[in-house]
Scaffold this active site. Structure first.
Site, PDB file in Angstrom:
ATOM      1  CD  GLU A 148      -3.470  -5.893   3.532  1.00 20.67           C
ATOM      2  OE1 GLU A 148      -4.490  -5.243   4.007  1.00 20.67           O
ATOM      3  OE2 GLU A 148      -2.330  -5.637   3.555  1.00 20.67           O
TER       4      GLU A 148
ATOM      5  CD  GLU B 157      -3.144  -1.155   2.095  1.00 22.71           C
ATOM      6  OE1 GLU B 157      -3.135  -0.079   3.081  1.00 22.71           O
ATOM      7  OE2 GLU B 157      -3.886  -1.895   2.015  1.00 22.71           O
TER       8      GLU B 157
HETATM    9  O1  AHR Z   1      -4.867  -5.841   7.362  1.00 22.55           O
HETATM   10  C1  AHR Z   1      -4.606  -4.659   8.071  1.00 22.55           C
HETATM   11  C2  AHR Z   1      -4.132  -3.466   7.264  1.00 22.55           C
HETATM   12  O2  AHR Z   1      -4.901  -2.906   6.317  1.00 22.55           O
HETATM   13  C3  AHR Z   1      -2.935  -3.797   6.714  1.00 22.55           C
HETATM   14  O3  AHR Z   1      -1.645  -3.527   7.482  1.00 22.55           O
HETATM   15  C4  AHR Z   1      -2.476  -2.773   5.569  1.00 22.55           C
HETATM   16  O4  AHR Z   1      -2.000  -3.221   4.638  1.00 22.55           O
HETATM   17  C5  AHR Z   1      -4.102  -2.485   5.319  1.00 22.55           C
HETATM   18  O5  AHR Z   1      -4.572  -1.134   5.076  1.00 22.55           O
END
Ligand code: AHR
Length: 508
Positions: free
Chosen positions: A310, A182
């Site tokens: 994610e 990210e």
């Molecule tokens: O999964 C929780 C968080 O969400 C992670 O650290 C990040 O990559 C995302 O914003």
């Protein structure tokens, strides 16, 4: 793939299935996990020394069993946002010499009692592949190369020898490496512009592949439908043989990562929100094609796949990251998870990997307590998918009424449908057909015609509960799997607010 025809709510829905309509191999890695140094995911989750439920290495045995039950093929580590200030060298070597560091993503302290060697050992016990994410925040390319050498090299060189000194002769052969996490996000330590990221990612990719050409590199995308995604793909998905020893069938970038969390206070916008994830996969897939076309990448170079590393239901305002993000999941959330998974099956052609975020305690279907584990509502559809929805995806024709109210995000409306019956199907290598159907309707059962079903022996697995708001707790499991059988005669009733998996042997 499912074609959809809209009908009225009082008309009879149908699902047409033909086991010969295989259209894509399902990559097992869509059932991947994710463990971050965040909240109680590592410490108190997978690693809990001193707990009677842990083994001699401090690994929770009940958590290991849960990972094995899900047959988790690959686990992403060590973050997430955490990785933007993580120096892997802090987490190797004698534990008493490892430094404690301030942790800037979740504003805690990182004790470094669990690091690379512990993670690799844990992966070997679980029977899963490690997937490491590189520090694109405060980390350097030298450090990244050192980590790759430490994990994968068989040479007589400094970091490979450091691994040997730390007790591990054989390389770990880590295949999957992410070029940051990210990096576009304003919450990142050392956020990057798309221009700076693309330049850096390309140069790092070249160096990493020079050191180990066998690795799979994952580019940091955003949602799959942003100008960041377009730009970084365009700049990095190139046909450039410099880092590849002149090999014209390879590319520096192998996968493109996207992240989406969904949530809404109301059931139907909540349960249908993962339709945005499906549209995102389609858009990211088109951007991959566009980059390849614009950059004249020949078809001999394997097409980049999507790494949805994610995904989950998460509302950070009700479960803040700094407080450990321990979401309590409802039945509505379980149906949303089933729709995410249906999307991964339907889009199997483009999916190289997906990782539920996260695997333990932090926004997770699995919660540890001092004395055991609690399986949240979302565990049950995940388990059924992970057990059965493998092999090849099967095309379906779905005729169903459609939810037509508010969606979250709003743009779902008009870009992708939101049928009350959300379906996918797979045929396993041993000839079992599996059909996953979510009925998101809050109070209507649907008697459904299953066209093409030719068997009298159907196993039925159903996940439902009294209402869409029920949740599981340590003392009471209100949502689980109900098992029954169906003789394949007449219509099948998909009950209101339920997830059903139908399974039968095709030749019987
Ligand atoms: O999964 C929780 C968080 O969400 C992670 O650290 C990040 O990559 C995302 O914003």
């Amino acid at each position: 793939m499912a074609s959809f025809t809209r009908i009225l709510e009082d008309e009879t829905p149908s699902i047409a299935i033909n086991p010969r309509n295989k259209y894509a191999k399902i990559n097992d890695n869509i059932y991947g996990g994710f463990t971050e140094h965040m909240g109680r995911c590592i410490y108190g989750g997978i690693y809990d020394p001193g707990n009677p439920l842990s083994d001699e290495s401090g690994f929770r045995k009940d958590v290991i069993d849960a990972f094995k039950e899900l047959k988790v093929p690959v686990v992403r580590y060590p973050g997430g946002n955490f990785v933007a200030t993580y120096h892997w060298l802090d987490g190797v070597g004698p534990k008493e010499q490892r430094p404690k560091r301030p942790e800037l993503a979740w504003l805690g302290t990182e004790p470094n009692r669990f690091g690379t060697d512990e993670f690799m050992k844990w992966c070997e016990i679980v029977g899963t592949e490690p997937y490491l994410c590189l520090n694109f925040g405060t980390g350097t390319l030298d450090e990244a190369l050192g980590w790759l050498e430490y994990c994968n090299s068989t040479q007589d060189t400094y970091y490979a020898n450091l691994r040997r000194k730390n007790g591990r002769e054989k390389p770990y052969n880590v295949k999957y490496w992410a070029l940051g996490n990210e990096c576009w996000g304003p919450w990142q330590v050392a956020q990057l512009t798309k221009e700076d990221y693309a330049k850096k990612a390309y140069q790092w990719a070249k160096a990493l592949k020079l050191l180990d050409p066998s690795i799979t590199l994952i580019l940091c995308g955003e949602t799959g439908y942003s100008s960041w995604d377009y730009y970084v793909l365009k700049e990095c998905v190139k046909w450039d043989v410099h880092g590849l020893g002149g090999d014209r069938t390879k590319s520096l970038i192998d996968m493109h990562s996207i992240h989406i969390y969904t949530a809404d206070k109301e059931h139907l916008p909540n349960a249908t929100a993962p339709r945005a994830a499906e549209r995102a996969i389609q858009m990211a897939s088109a951007l991959i094609d566009l980059a390849r076309i614009e950059n004249k990448v020949p078809p001999s170079v394997p097409r980049q796949t999507i790494c949805f590393d994610e995904w989950n239901v998460w509302d950070p305002s009700r479960a803040p990251g700094e407080e450990g993000a321990e979401e309590k999941y409802t039945l509505s959330d379980a149906l949303a998870v089933a729709i995410f998974l249906n999307a991964f099956i339907r889009q199997a052609k483009d999916m190289g990997m997906a990782n539920i975020a996260q695997s333990v305690n932090v926004i997770s279907p699995l919660m540890t307590t001092k004395g055991g584990v609690v399986k949240q509502t979302t565990w049950w559809p995940l388990l059924l998918f992970a057990k059965y929805m493998r092999g090849h995806a099967i095309a379906l024709n779905v005729v169903s009424a459609e939810y037509s109210g508010r969606t979250n995000p709003e743009w779902i409306r008009g870009t992708i449908e939101t049928p009350y019956l959300d379906c996918s199907a797979a045929i396993s290598e041993d000839g079992y057909m599996n059909m996953a159907v979510v009925n998101v309707h809050e109070n209507k059962d649907f008697d459904t015609k299953l066209e093409g079903l030719k068997t009298e022996k159907v196993e039925v697995f159903r996940v439902t509960g009294e209402n869409v708001n029920v949740a599981n707790t340590e003392s009471e499991q209100k949502v689980g799997i109900e098992e029954s059988r169906w003789n394949g005669q007449g219509h099948f009733t998909f009950a209101k607010h339920s997830f059903t998996l139908l399974r039968w042997k095709e030749c019987e």
